[in-house]
Design an enzyme around this catalytic site. Sequence first.
Site, PDB file in Angstrom:
ATOM      1  N   GLY A  97       0.784  -1.223   0.000  1.00 35.78           N
ATOM      2  CA  GLY A  97       0.000   0.000   0.000  1.00 35.78           C
ATOM      3  C   GLY A  97       0.811   1.266   0.000  1.00 35.78           C
ATOM      4  O   GLY A  97       0.250   2.365   0.044  1.00 35.78           O
ATOM      5  N   GLY A  98       2.147   1.147  -0.079  1.00 35.63           N
ATOM      6  CA  GLY A  98       2.970   2.347  -0.142  1.00 35.63           C
ATOM      7  C   GLY A  98       2.650   3.210  -1.349  1.00 35.63           C
ATOM      8  O   GLY A  98       2.777   4.429  -1.300  1.00 35.63           O
ATOM      9  N   GLU A 105      -5.223  -3.880  -5.196  1.00 33.81           N
ATOM     10  CA  GLU A 105      -4.238  -4.951  -5.191  1.00 33.81           C
ATOM     11  C   GLU A 105      -4.758  -6.183  -4.463  1.00 33.81           C
ATOM     12  O   GLU A 105      -4.566  -7.317  -4.909  1.00 33.81           O
ATOM     13  CB  GLU A 105      -2.949  -4.457  -4.529  1.00 33.81           C
ATOM     14  CG  GLU A 105      -2.163  -3.484  -5.401  1.00 33.81           C
ATOM     15  CD  GLU A 105      -0.977  -2.883  -4.678  1.00 33.81           C
ATOM     16  OE1 GLU A 105      -0.015  -2.502  -5.353  1.00 33.81           O
ATOM     17  OE2 GLU A 105      -1.029  -2.767  -3.435  1.00 33.81           O
TER      18      GLU A 105
END
Length: 240
Positions: A97-98, A105
């Site tokens: 999640g960066g 995703e």
Amino acid sequence: MSVDSYKLAAARHALKFVEPKMRLGLGTGSTASLFVELLGEEVRGGLQVLCVPTSEATRALAARLGIPLTTLDETPLLDLTIDGADELDNELRLIKGGGGALLREKIVATASDRMIVIADASKRVEKLGAFPLPVEVARFGVTATRNMIEMLAADSGCQGEIKLRIGSDGNPFITDGGNYIFDCAFGAIDDPESLDEALKFIPGVVENGLFLGIADIAVIGGPDGLAVIEASYGESQEAV
């Protein structure tokens, strides 16, 4: 060799898992983008695949490279997703999640028969949590949601700064789904499963960046070459 070369080596090795006419999920982030570029070369060479991107950025890249695209509504079952990770441990538990695409995703990964993670060796950790955990939240009631995250995370043994992610324009970062993201600097997460369950109790939380029991294989590039980790119901086997 550089970190970029390690990422490229992992991405290139992941291509070996791709077979003609596969339905693929395409991840988001720097390492996943390298894989998409390599896949584009294979497609131009005649490889037939059909792909679902996990973000608008990946969609734009894949379209520019001529990779055939579809959606999960049109193709709800995928053979394989290949994506990166911000952290992964020896049990193939991930923090993702960066890049802000964790919701899509996770949806794409769980719609796939298998998920392969590609990363450089710096992303491999003994315990998750050095990378702040992204938590995607609804924009309505965001302060109340933040307070609930803090309270229930503490019940799971996790405390630390919880910051609203800010975009390059100085305003709150907005995901492709129209949500905000809190980055939670909890430090070492002793019990990821407990934290995951706690976050799921919060109505304002759309999804969190813990990917547990989802990844099947990790391909990790590093100064000692490639490491391939295969998950098996909580156990893992490693081959180099």
